[in-house]
Design a protein around this motif. Structure first.
Motif, PDB file in Angstrom:
ATOM      1  N   SER A 134      -0.401  -9.313  -2.359  1.00 26.73           N
ATOM      2  CA  SER A 134      -0.667  -8.431  -1.216  1.00 26.73           C
ATOM      3  C   SER A 134      -1.827  -8.976  -0.405  1.00 26.73           C
ATOM      4  CB  SER A 134      -1.036  -7.034  -1.733  1.00 26.73           C
ATOM      5  OG  SER A 134      -2.296  -7.075  -2.404  1.00 26.73           O
ATOM      6  N   ALA A 135      -2.220  -8.220   0.612  1.00 24.58           N
ATOM      7  CA  ALA A 135      -3.478  -8.512   1.296  1.00 24.58           C
ATOM      8  C   ALA A 135      -4.606  -8.554   0.283  1.00 24.58           C
ATOM      9  CB  ALA A 135      -3.751  -7.430   2.344  1.00 24.58           C
ATOM     10  N   ASN A 136      -5.622  -9.351   0.580  1.00 17.62           N
ATOM     11  CA  ASN A 136      -6.776  -9.446  -0.303  1.00 17.62           C
ATOM     12  C   ASN A 136      -7.753  -8.290  -0.084  1.00 17.62           C
ATOM     13  OD1 ASN A 136      -6.254 -11.850  -1.798  1.00 17.62           O
ATOM     14  ND2 ASN A 136      -6.762 -13.072   0.008  1.00 17.62           N
ATOM     15  N   LEU A 137      -8.618  -8.094  -1.053  1.00 20.72           N
ATOM     16  CA  LEU A 137      -9.642  -7.057  -0.956  1.00 20.72           C
ATOM     17  C   LEU A 137     -10.419  -7.149   0.352  1.00 20.72           C
ATOM     18  CD1 LEU A 137     -11.369  -4.819  -2.551  1.00 20.72           C
ATOM     19  CD2 LEU A 137     -12.930  -6.728  -3.010  1.00 20.72           C
ATOM     20  N   MET A 138     -10.806  -8.368   0.747  1.00 22.14           N
ATOM     21  CA  MET A 138     -11.630  -8.539   1.939  1.00 22.14           C
ATOM     22  C   MET A 138     -10.877  -8.231   3.231  1.00 22.14           C
ATOM     23  SD  MET A 138     -14.807  -9.458   1.095  1.00 22.14           S
ATOM     24  CE  MET A 138     -15.600 -10.719   2.106  1.00 22.14           C
ATOM     25  N   ASP A 139      -9.554  -8.028   3.143  1.00 21.44           N
ATOM     26  CA  ASP A 139      -8.765  -7.610   4.304  1.00 21.44           C
ATOM     27  C   ASP A 139      -8.778  -6.100   4.497  1.00 21.44           C
ATOM     28  OD1 ASP A 139      -7.814 -10.285   4.715  1.00 21.44           O
ATOM     29  OD2 ASP A 139      -6.317  -9.968   3.149  1.00 21.44           O
ATOM     30  N   LEU A 140      -9.202  -5.352   3.484  1.00 18.38           N
ATOM     31  CA  LEU A 140      -8.974  -3.908   3.457  1.00 18.38           C
ATOM     32  C   LEU A 140     -10.133  -3.133   4.071  1.00 18.38           C
ATOM     33  CD1 LEU A 140      -7.302  -3.531  -0.040  1.00 18.38           C
ATOM     34  CD2 LEU A 140      -6.286  -4.148   2.169  1.00 18.38           C
ATOM     35  N   VAL A 141     -10.235  -3.213   5.398  1.00 20.20           N
ATOM     36  CA  VAL A 141     -11.231  -2.433   6.131  1.00 20.20           C
ATOM     37  C   VAL A 141     -10.512  -1.369   6.956  1.00 20.20           C
ATOM     38  CG1 VAL A 141     -13.032  -4.195   6.206  1.00 20.20           C
ATOM     39  CG2 VAL A 141     -11.222  -4.196   7.937  1.00 20.20           C
ATOM     40  N   ALA A 150      -2.871  -2.169   6.074  1.00 21.05           N
ATOM     41  CA  ALA A 150      -3.593  -0.911   5.919  1.00 21.05           C
ATOM     42  C   ALA A 150      -3.065  -0.078   4.754  1.00 21.05           C
ATOM     43  CB  ALA A 150      -3.512  -0.104   7.212  1.00 21.05           C
ATOM     44  N   ARG A 151      -1.794  -0.248   4.402  1.00 18.48           N
ATOM     45  CA  ARG A 151      -1.199   0.594   3.363  1.00 18.48           C
ATOM     46  C   ARG A 151      -1.191  -0.070   1.990  1.00 18.48           C
ATOM     47  NH1 ARG A 151       3.712   4.324   4.320  1.00 18.48           N
ATOM     48  NH2 ARG A 151       2.488   5.321   2.661  1.00 18.48           N
ATOM     49  N   THR A 152      -1.866  -1.177   1.831  1.00 18.34           N
ATOM     50  CA  THR A 152      -1.823  -1.925   0.572  1.00 18.34           C
ATOM     51  C   THR A 152      -2.116  -1.047  -0.641  1.00 18.34           C
ATOM     52  OG1 THR A 152      -2.455  -3.980   1.682  1.00 18.34           O
ATOM     53  CG2 THR A 152      -2.817  -3.869  -0.696  1.00 18.34           C
ATOM     54  N   LEU A 153      -3.202  -0.304  -0.608  1.00 17.85           N
ATOM     55  CA  LEU A 153      -3.578   0.500  -1.778  1.00 17.85           C
ATOM     56  C   LEU A 153      -2.715   1.743  -1.942  1.00 17.85           C
ATOM     57  CD1 LEU A 153      -7.489   0.282  -1.769  1.00 17.85           C
ATOM     58  CD2 LEU A 153      -5.820  -1.158  -2.957  1.00 17.85           C
ATOM     59  N   ASP A 154      -2.036   2.165  -0.873  1.00 15.43           N
ATOM     60  CA  ASP A 154      -1.160   3.340  -0.984  1.00 15.43           C
ATOM     61  C   ASP A 154      -0.072   3.120  -2.027  1.00 15.43           C
ATOM     62  OD1 ASP A 154      -2.633   4.393   1.073  1.00 15.43           O
ATOM     63  OD2 ASP A 154      -1.058   4.183   2.598  1.00 15.43           O
ATOM     64  N   TRP A 155       0.472   1.907  -2.063  1.00 19.03           N
ATOM     65  CA  TRP A 155       1.581   1.646  -2.989  1.00 19.03           C
ATOM     66  C   TRP A 155       1.092   1.613  -4.440  1.00 19.03           C
ATOM     67  CZ3 TRP A 155       4.668   3.075   0.313  1.00 19.03           C
ATOM     68  CH2 TRP A 155       4.728   2.569   1.602  1.00 19.03           C
ATOM     69  N   LEU A 156      -0.184   1.300  -4.648  1.00 17.53           N
ATOM     70  CA  LEU A 156      -0.721   1.295  -6.015  1.00 17.53           C
ATOM     71  C   LEU A 156      -0.999   2.709  -6.500  1.00 17.53           C
ATOM     72  CD1 LEU A 156      -3.152  -1.765  -5.918  1.00 17.53           C
ATOM     73  CD2 LEU A 156      -0.647  -1.673  -5.937  1.00 17.53           C
ATOM     74  N   ALA A 157      -0.944   3.670  -5.607  1.00 18.22           N
ATOM     75  CA  ALA A 157      -1.138   5.068  -5.986  1.00 18.22           C
ATOM     76  C   ALA A 157       0.149   5.729  -6.450  1.00 18.22           C
ATOM     77  CB  ALA A 157      -1.718   5.854  -4.804  1.00 18.22           C
ATOM     78  N   LEU A 158       1.282   5.011  -6.358  1.00 22.49           N
ATOM     79  CA  LEU A 158       2.555   5.582  -6.764  1.00 22.49           C
ATOM     80  C   LEU A 158       2.688   5.561  -8.284  1.00 22.49           C
ATOM     81  CD1 LEU A 158       4.914   3.893  -4.156  1.00 22.49           C
ATOM     82  CD2 LEU A 158       4.024   6.238  -4.116  1.00 22.49           C
ATOM     83  N   PRO A 159       3.360   6.536  -8.865  1.00 24.18           N
ATOM     84  CA  PRO A 159       3.571   6.541 -10.318  1.00 24.18           C
ATOM     85  C   PRO A 159       4.701   5.611 -10.714  1.00 24.18           C
ATOM     86  CG  PRO A 159       4.640   8.442  -9.342  1.00 24.18           C
ATOM     87  CD  PRO A 159       3.904   7.748  -8.218  1.00 24.18           C
TER      88      PRO A 159
END
Length: 348
Positions: A134-141, A150-159
């Protein structure tokens, strides 16, 4: 079967460690901004010692980087292990990791692209952890307006068991934002995206292609040295982790077209492409042509025109952002229909 980390929710602990290259001082303001915004979203941040330095392509001596990664990986209070970005020499860690302990441990999300995938592909193939390209941490502003980023972490919130879909981007960017001069800098994609397919025996006559398999892949420049051996064998991965063939994805960063052709042919001769569902190639970030006019498309045709599986290329994968969020180990369907394309993933 693939083991999925717990869904990412506010209150979870995110450990930051650079197991490849670290963050030089000129980019600390961007790192601090990312950390501050993650805390505002409710996450607890744990900074590793191998993070805020960069010398000789690495954040710290390899023994320290490996030990810090293992400490976070075996700590069940940690939900995510996030490197700031990739680098060059994550491969140094591979002989130093305790894969038996990792296979027994509760999995954590590890995400990013470039040299990050040297480790994530290994963790998925060898230990059964679902990991993330995915996008890297330093991309996530928070200033990012590109939806894939922008939605990278949203998908990690899925069960586990959830399903999500991403469409191809409309535009991409050559290069990266100037984060050292502007910590808030975001992507400004200006080049039209066009997913394409390589005419092969497995291609559809009408250009409509749909491929289903279990995702595995990352940066070709590094994984070319590991695929087919050292526990990263697509066919073996498919047999071990489910009833679907491997859907392999790769992206070229620096290889010239002739180097790209030789690398892909070498993988073919080693049996890496045997029984895969298909090959997804990211946008080429290496030279478009060599001195003889041989192009990256010539390279694909030279190596893969006889492929018995579909080959898609110019996808949102790699060093010409934005990046899809691809879950290594997830069941996926990738489609292309004329000007439109997308990926559906199921976390099972």
């Amino acid at each position: 079967m693939i083991r999925y980390p717990a869904s990412l929710a506010p209150g979870r602990r995110i450990a930051l460690t650079a197991f490849s290259d670290g963050v030089r001082e000129s980019a600390h303001a961007r790192l601090d901004l990312v950390i501050r915004q993650l805390k505002q979203r409710g996450f607890e941040i744990v900074e590793g010692a191998c993070l805020r330095a960069s010398a000789g392509h690495v954040s710290a001596p390899v023994s320290e980087r490996a030990a810090e990664f293992m400490r976070f990986a075996l700590d069940d209070t940690i939900a995510v292990i996030a490197p700031p970005w990739g680098g060059e020499l994550a491969m140094e860690l591979l002989p130093l990791l305790d894969y038996d302990a990792l296979a027994r441990a509760r999995p954590k999300w590890v995400f990013g692209f470039s040299d990050v995938s040297t480790l994530t592909a290994k963790l998925t193939a060898r230990c059964g952890w679902a990991t993330v390209h995915s996008a890297n941490l330093m991309d996530l502003v928070d200033s990012q307006t590109d939806s894939l980023t922008a939605r990278t972490l949203d998908w990690l919130a899925l069960p586990a068991g959830a399903r999500f879909t991403q469409d191809a981007s409309s535009h991409f960017q050559k290069g990266f934002p100037a984060i050292e001069t502007d910590p808030h800098a975001a992507l400004e994609p200006t080049h039209a995206t066009r997913w394409q397919y390589l005419p092969t025996a497995a291609s559809s006559d009408n250009g409509k292609i749909s491929i289903e398999g279990r995702l595995l892949g990352g940066c070709l420049d590094t994984l070319a040295h590991l695929l087919g051996q050292d526990g990263i064998d697509p066919a073996g991965f498919a047999r071990t982790h489910g009833d679907l063939p491997c859907l392999l994805y790769l992206e070229n960063v620096e290889l010239t077209p002739t180097q790209l052709a030789r690398t892909l042919m070498g993988l073919k001769h080693r049996g890496v492409f045997t029984d895969i569902a298909g090959l997804l190639m990211g946008r080429n970030a290496g030279p478009a042509k060599d001195h003889a006019g041989f192009s990256d498309l010539d390279a694909l045709n030279t190596a893969l025109a006889d492929a018995p599986f579909p080959v898609l290329f110019d996808l949102d994968i790699g060093h010409r952002p934005p990046n899809l969020t691809l879950i290594n180990g997830a069941r996926a369907r990738v489609w292309l229909d004329g000007e439109t394309g997308g990926v559906e993933q199921v976390l099972d």
